[in-house]
Each structure stands twice: as C-alpha cells, then as structure tokens.
Motif scaffolding. Structure first.
Motif, PDB file in Angstrom:
ATOM      1  N   THR A   1       0.839  -1.206   0.000  1.00 47.36           N
ATOM      2  CA  THR A   1       0.000   0.000   0.000  1.00 47.36           C
ATOM      3  C   THR A   1       0.870   1.251   0.000  1.00 47.36           C
ATOM      4  O   THR A   1       0.645   2.193  -0.779  1.00 47.36           O
ATOM      5  N   LEU A   2       1.879   1.253   0.866  1.00 44.71           N
ATOM      6  CA  LEU A   2       2.780   2.401   0.950  1.00 44.71           C
ATOM      7  C   LEU A   2       3.607   2.541  -0.324  1.00 44.71           C
ATOM      8  O   LEU A   2       3.810   3.663  -0.830  1.00 44.71           O
ATOM      9  N   LEU A   3       4.053   1.404  -0.884  1.00 41.01           N
ATOM     10  CA  LEU A   3       4.838   1.435  -2.122  1.00 41.01           C
ATOM     11  C   LEU A   3       4.003   1.961  -3.285  1.00 41.01           C
ATOM     12  O   LEU A   3       4.478   2.780  -4.087  1.00 41.01           O
ATOM     13  N   GLY A   4       2.759   1.509  -3.367  1.00 39.02           N
ATOM     14  CA  GLY A   4       1.881   1.973  -4.437  1.00 39.02           C
ATOM     15  C   GLY A   4       1.640   3.471  -4.364  1.00 39.02           C
ATOM     16  O   GLY A   4       1.637   4.167  -5.394  1.00 39.02           O
ATOM     17  N   TYR A   5       1.442   3.972  -3.157  1.00 37.12           N
ATOM     18  CA  TYR A   5       1.242   5.420  -2.983  1.00 37.12           C
ATOM     19  C   TYR A   5       2.483   6.193  -3.403  1.00 37.12           C
ATOM     20  O   TYR A   5       2.408   7.210  -4.088  1.00 37.12           O
TER      21      TYR A   5
ATOM     22  N   VAL B   1       1.772  -3.718  -8.525  1.00 40.28           N
ATOM     23  CA  VAL B   1       1.833  -3.541  -7.077  1.00 40.28           C
ATOM     24  C   VAL B   1       0.438  -3.698  -6.467  1.00 40.28           C
ATOM     25  O   VAL B   1       0.277  -4.299  -5.400  1.00 40.28           O
ATOM     26  N   LYS B   2      -0.585  -3.163  -7.154  1.00 35.61           N
ATOM     27  CA  LYS B   2      -1.952  -3.282  -6.668  1.00 35.61           C
ATOM     28  C   LYS B   2      -2.400  -4.733  -6.642  1.00 35.61           C
ATOM     29  O   LYS B   2      -3.071  -5.174  -5.679  1.00 35.61           O
ATOM     30  N   GLN B   3      -2.036  -5.499  -7.656  1.00 38.32           N
ATOM     31  CA  GLN B   3      -2.388  -6.914  -7.689  1.00 38.32           C
ATOM     32  C   GLN B   3      -1.692  -7.671  -6.563  1.00 38.32           C
ATOM     33  O   GLN B   3      -2.281  -8.558  -5.939  1.00 38.32           O
ATOM     34  N   LEU B   4      -0.434  -7.310  -6.288  1.00 36.26           N
ATOM     35  CA  LEU B   4       0.294  -7.946  -5.193  1.00 36.26           C
ATOM     36  C   LEU B   4      -0.352  -7.621  -3.847  1.00 36.26           C
ATOM     37  O   LEU B   4      -0.466  -8.490  -2.972  1.00 36.26           O
ATOM     38  N   GLU B   5      -0.793  -6.366  -3.694  1.00 29.91           N
ATOM     39  CA  GLU B   5      -1.479  -5.964  -2.459  1.00 29.91           C
ATOM     40  C   GLU B   5      -2.764  -6.772  -2.270  1.00 29.91           C
ATOM     41  O   GLU B   5      -3.066  -7.234  -1.161  1.00 29.91           O
TER      42      GLU B   5
ATOM     43  N   THR C   1      -7.264   9.794   5.694  1.00 27.18           N
ATOM     44  CA  THR C   1      -5.858  10.196   5.769  1.00 27.18           C
ATOM     45  C   THR C   1      -5.092   9.861   4.499  1.00 27.18           C
ATOM     46  O   THR C   1      -3.969  10.343   4.323  1.00 27.18           O
ATOM     47  N   GLY C   2      -5.650   9.027   3.616  1.00 23.53           N
ATOM     48  CA  GLY C   2      -4.974   8.698   2.374  1.00 23.53           C
ATOM     49  C   GLY C   2      -4.216   7.381   2.454  1.00 23.53           C
ATOM     50  O   GLY C   2      -3.867   6.897   3.535  1.00 23.53           O
ATOM     51  N   GLN C   3      -3.953   6.804   1.286  1.00 20.99           N
ATOM     52  CA  GLN C   3      -3.307   5.496   1.194  1.00 20.99           C
ATOM     53  C   GLN C   3      -1.897   5.496   1.780  1.00 20.99           C
ATOM     54  O   GLN C   3      -1.477   4.525   2.395  1.00 20.99           O
ATOM     55  N   GLY C   4      -1.157   6.586   1.564  1.00 19.95           N
ATOM     56  CA  GLY C   4       0.212   6.633   2.062  1.00 19.95           C
ATOM     57  C   GLY C   4       0.275   6.550   3.563  1.00 19.95           C
ATOM     58  O   GLY C   4       1.055   5.762   4.135  1.00 19.95           O
ATOM     59  N   PHE C   5      -0.555   7.326   4.251  1.00 24.50           N
ATOM     60  CA  PHE C   5      -0.553   7.325   5.717  1.00 24.50           C
ATOM     61  C   PHE C   5      -1.064   6.001   6.266  1.00 24.50           C
ATOM     62  O   PHE C   5      -0.517   5.465   7.234  1.00 24.50           O
TER      63      PHE C   5
ATOM     64  N   GLY D   1      -0.894   3.100   4.778  1.00 20.78           N
ATOM     65  CA  GLY D   1       0.157   2.103   4.558  1.00 20.78           C
ATOM     66  C   GLY D   1       1.268   2.208   5.584  1.00 20.78           C
ATOM     67  O   GLY D   1       1.752   1.194   6.097  1.00 20.78           O
ATOM     68  N   ALA D   2       1.676   3.437   5.916  1.00 15.33           N
ATOM     69  CA  ALA D   2       2.736   3.642   6.911  1.00 15.33           C
ATOM     70  C   ALA D   2       2.290   3.166   8.288  1.00 15.33           C
ATOM     71  O   ALA D   2       3.051   2.510   9.008  1.00 15.33           O
ATOM     72  N   CYS D   3       1.041   3.484   8.661  1.00 20.36           N
ATOM     73  CA  CYS D   3       0.521   3.058   9.964  1.00 20.36           C
ATOM     74  C   CYS D   3       0.408   1.535  10.037  1.00 20.36           C
ATOM     75  O   CYS D   3       0.766   0.918  11.044  1.00 20.36           O
ATOM     76  N   GLY D   4      -0.105   0.919   8.957  1.00 19.94           N
ATOM     77  CA  GLY D   4      -0.224  -0.532   8.946  1.00 19.94           C
ATOM     78  C   GLY D   4       1.116  -1.228   9.020  1.00 19.94           C
ATOM     79  O   GLY D   4       1.276  -2.231   9.725  1.00 19.94           O
ATOM     80  N   LEU D   5       2.103  -0.688   8.320  1.00 18.83           N
ATOM     81  CA  LEU D   5       3.436  -1.277   8.342  1.00 18.83           C
ATOM     82  C   LEU D   5       4.076  -1.128   9.718  1.00 18.83           C
ATOM     83  O   LEU D   5       4.684  -2.068  10.241  1.00 18.83           O
ATOM     84  N   ALA D   6       3.934   0.068  10.333  1.00 20.53           N
ATOM     85  CA  ALA D   6       4.485   0.289  11.673  1.00 20.53           C
ATOM     86  C   ALA D   6       3.831  -0.643  12.691  1.00 20.53           C
ATOM     87  O   ALA D   6       4.506  -1.234  13.546  1.00 20.53           O
TER      88      ALA D   6
END
Length: 254
Positions: free
Chosen positions: A17-21, A36-40, A225-229, A231-236
């Motif tokens: 998610t973070l990479l796609g953003y 990347v979307k298919q991998l997600e 908050t958007g896909q980037g945020f 993705g960062a929260c989920g990864l953390a």
C-alpha cells in the motif's frame, strides 16, 4: 510457523500500500502500479485466509477476560475480544466472497461492517491502555511525591483567614495561575514519560493501537488520511506486532 503466517502477509500488504502510494506520487508507469496493486490484493487474500479460525481464538480470549478481577479491564478486554471475533468473522465472509464462494456477496457492506467492529475493538484497547497508564501514574506519584499533596493543601489562602496575601484581581488571576498550570502539566508529562519508559509492553501496545486506529477511521470515511498514511501506519503496527512475537515479554498482559 505461526509468526510467519500471521504477520508477514499483514506487513507485506501495507508495505505494498505504501509502495503503491509512493510510486503513484512519483509518476511511475501504469503497468508497475497495476502490478503492485495486484500484489497488495493477493497479500490481502492471503491474510484473510490465515485468519480462518481467529474468531474462535478471540472468543476464548473473551472467556478468559471475563474472570479478571479489575472491573474496567474485564469490561474493556471482554468486549474488545468479542468485537475482534466479529471482525474476524466478517473478514472470513469477505474472503469467501473474493474467492468466489459467495459470488453475490455485497463486499462493500461487509467491509464497512468489518471495519466498524475493528474500530470499536481498537477504541476499547486504547481505553484499556489509558486506564493502565493512569493507574501506574497514580502509583508513581504516591511513591515519588508522597508529601506534595499535604504541602499544597496547607498553603495559606485568604479564605482561611490569612490576610497577608490579598486575593488577586480578576485581571491578574489568569496570569498568576498560568505558571501553576504549566508546572502541573510538566509534572504529569514527566510521570507519563517515567511510566512508559519503565513499561515497554504498555508503550508498544499503545503505539500499535494508535497506529491501527487510523486504518478503520480512513476506511469508514470518519477521518480520511490517504493510502500513504494508512500504509505507513499498517506497516508500523505490523513491525510492532512482530516485536512482540520475537520477544514475548513485550506483549502486554493480560
């Protein structure tokens, strides 16, 4: 095996998610973004598959929490585990819909239902964290500053008949009280820092829940908050969860 299956797909999904953003913001090609979307999506399906049976584990955890002696912890943990059980059950239904076992499933409806259960469970977990922090701060205050309350209450005041300190005027009173409020907040922040530093499991649980809560808030449209945020929260959150598996003493109990 439990560590690999339970947390790697979750971390990989939010990493995608973070990479796609990041790729989208960087103006990468459509083909790469699609891959990347298919991998997600694949990681999401894998994660849902690995969660088959987690509802039963959550119900068992709720049964154990019912017997806790502390009424606040008993309420928060029991209801949180029951909401997790419902969240996992909805996730399983979504998985069945995505793989074609339930072709007529309204996936948007079930996704919203799933995230509502998830959000309520996280709010209860954060309430539990705040409650434990308050208890530890009160205990620390009693042991470290046992005599501070007596000093405060014994201070002379005009209401007690001491006329040597006249009551400040209404215009100067807010200015006079600001240093007292600042000192009080400073003491509270100091106590909070001491409590969290001396209780790593509580600190990790608080950080993990704080990261997780932005995911359902975004998905439900309550606080986008958007896909980037997200993705960062989920990864953390995934990294923090992995830490509690690698070092079991970091897992908050009960």
């Amino acid at each position: 095996m439990r560590f690999r299956s339970k947390y790697n797909p979750w971390a990989a999904q939010y990493a995608c998610t973070l990479l796609g953003y990041t790729l989208q913001k960087g103006g990468s090609g459509v083909q790469l973004l699609k891959m990347v979307k298919q991998l997600e999506t694949h990681m999401s399906l894998t994660r849902k598959l690995m969660r088959l049976g987690n509802s039963a584990e959550a119900v068992e955890a709720a049964k154990r929490a019912v017997h806790l002696s502390d009424s606040v912890l008993r309420l928060c943990l029991t209801v949180a585990h029951l909401n997790k059980a419902m969240y996992f059950a909805c996730d399983n239904v979504l998985w069945a819909g995505k793989v074609g076992l339930l072709p007529k499933l309204d996936q948007d409806k079930w996704s919203q239902r799933s995230f509502r259960y998830y959000l309520f469970a996280l709010m209860l977990n954060l309430t539990r964290d705040a409650y434990e922090i308050r208890l530890l701060m009160e205990r620390e205050a009693r042991t470290s500053h046992g005599g501070s309350n007596a000093t405060w209450t014994s201070s002379p005041s005009p209401e007690n008949g001491d006329l040597s300190h006249p009551h400040p005027s209404s215009s100067s009173f807010p200015v006079a009280i600001l240093p007292l409020l600042s000192e009080r907040f400073s003491r509270q922040f100091h106590l909070l820092g001491m409590v969290l530093r001396s209780n790593p499991p509580l600190l990790l649980d608080l950080l993990k829940n704080a990261c997780d809560v932005f995911i359902p808030l975004d998905r439900l449209g309550i606080y986008p908050t958007g896909q980037g945020f997200v993705g960062a929260c989920g990864l953390a959150s995934s990294v923090l969860s992995i830490l509690t598996i690698v070092h079991p003493w970091l897992k908050l109990k009960p």
